[in-house]
Scaffold this motif. Structure first.
Motif, short mmCIF file in Angstrom:
data_model
loop_
_atom_site.label_atom_id
_atom_site.label_comp_id
_atom_site.label_asym_id
_atom_site.label_seq_id
_atom_site.Cartn_x
_atom_site.Cartn_y
_atom_site.Cartn_z
N LEU A 159 41.01 32.01 38.15
CA LEU A 159 40.47 33.36 38.31
C LEU A 159 39.39 33.66 37.29
O LEU A 159 39.42 33.17 36.17
N ASP A 160 38.46 34.51 37.68
CA ASP A 160 37.43 34.94 36.74
C ASP A 160 38.00 36.02 35.82
O ASP A 160 39.18 36.40 35.93
N ALA A 161 37.18 36.52 34.92
CA ALA A 161 37.65 37.49 33.92
C ALA A 161 38.29 38.71 34.57
O ALA A 161 39.38 39.14 34.19
N GLN A 162 37.60 39.26 35.57
CA GLN A 162 38.13 40.44 36.23
C GLN A 162 39.44 40.13 36.94
O GLN A 162 40.38 40.94 36.92
N GLY A 163 39.54 38.97 37.56
CA GLY A 163 40.76 38.58 38.25
C GLY A 163 41.93 38.42 37.29
O GLY A 163 43.06 38.84 37.60
N ARG A 164 41.68 37.82 36.13
CA ARG A 164 42.74 37.66 35.14
C ARG A 164 43.22 39.01 34.63
O ARG A 164 44.41 39.24 34.44
#
Length: 204
Positions: A159-164
């Motif tokens: 996951l990208d930063a926002q997803g994490r």
């Protein structure tokens, strides 16, 4: 950290209520509770205190009464990775390492001021062996923790930063405002600036 027995602690009545709310201990009967209480000691800890150090063989079982702990692993270059956070009503343990006869693969450190009840892990295992229903509950909790850590590790890669960030809010909304942002950023493999930016964008 000065250990105190439950019976001699000035807040023993509150502590007994908190022990009764613990995810592993809440189903115990009065006899089991009395037996375990006689073996427990209470530690009042400060932020940054280490309850368990990576690489040791002497292990203990912890029941969290107040505050937040982290499980953290350190490599040879002293780089840290936070594996999980835990708070009130939860447990911390190195049960799997004890069963395998290996040294502890991680440290357990206080993220905030905390209070825990503890006993030596061999004593806890002996207690579990006398109470099989409790043992099943405990081992299920240990497996859940391992699954949680595996899911978090996969998340860091996929996951990208926002997803994490969104995943953490979905899984642990009650901890977001309580964990120091530097610690949370480290856990999510984000910079403090990125974490602050995600919050300011209204992603919470």
């Amino acid at each position: 950290m000065i250990p105190t027995s439950v019976q001699n602690h000035p807040e023993r009545n509150v502590i007994r209520v908190q022990l009764g709310q613990n995810l592993v201990l809440k189903a115990m009967n009065s006899g089991q509770t009395a037996e375990l209480e006689s073996r427990l000691v209470i530690l009042d800890c400060q932020k940054g205190d280490a309850l368990l150090t990576q690489g040791v063989h002497e292990m203990e079982q912890y029941f969290i009464l107040d505050g937040i702990l982290k499980r953290v692993v350190t490599n040879h270059e002293a780089k840290e990775m936070i594996l999980r956070f835990s708070a009130e009503r939860d447990i911390e343990t190195s049960y799997a390492a004890w069963r395998l006869g290996t040294p502890t693969p991680y440290s357990i450190v206080c993220v905030t001021k905390a209070r825990v009840a503890k006993l030596p892990l061999p004593d806890w295992v002996a207690f579990l062996d006398r109470h099989h229903g409790l043992k099943q509950t405990f081992e299920y909790a240990v497996m859940e923790h391992m699954s949680e850590i595996m899911g978090h590790t996969i998340t860091l890669h996929l996951l990208d930063a926002q997803g994490r960030f969104k995943r953490f809010l979905r899984k642990h909304p009650e901890l977001f405002e309580r964990i120091p942002k530097k610690e949370l950023a480290s856990y999510l493999n984000l910079s403090a600036e990125t974490l602050s930016r995600l919050k300011q964008r209204g992603k919470i």
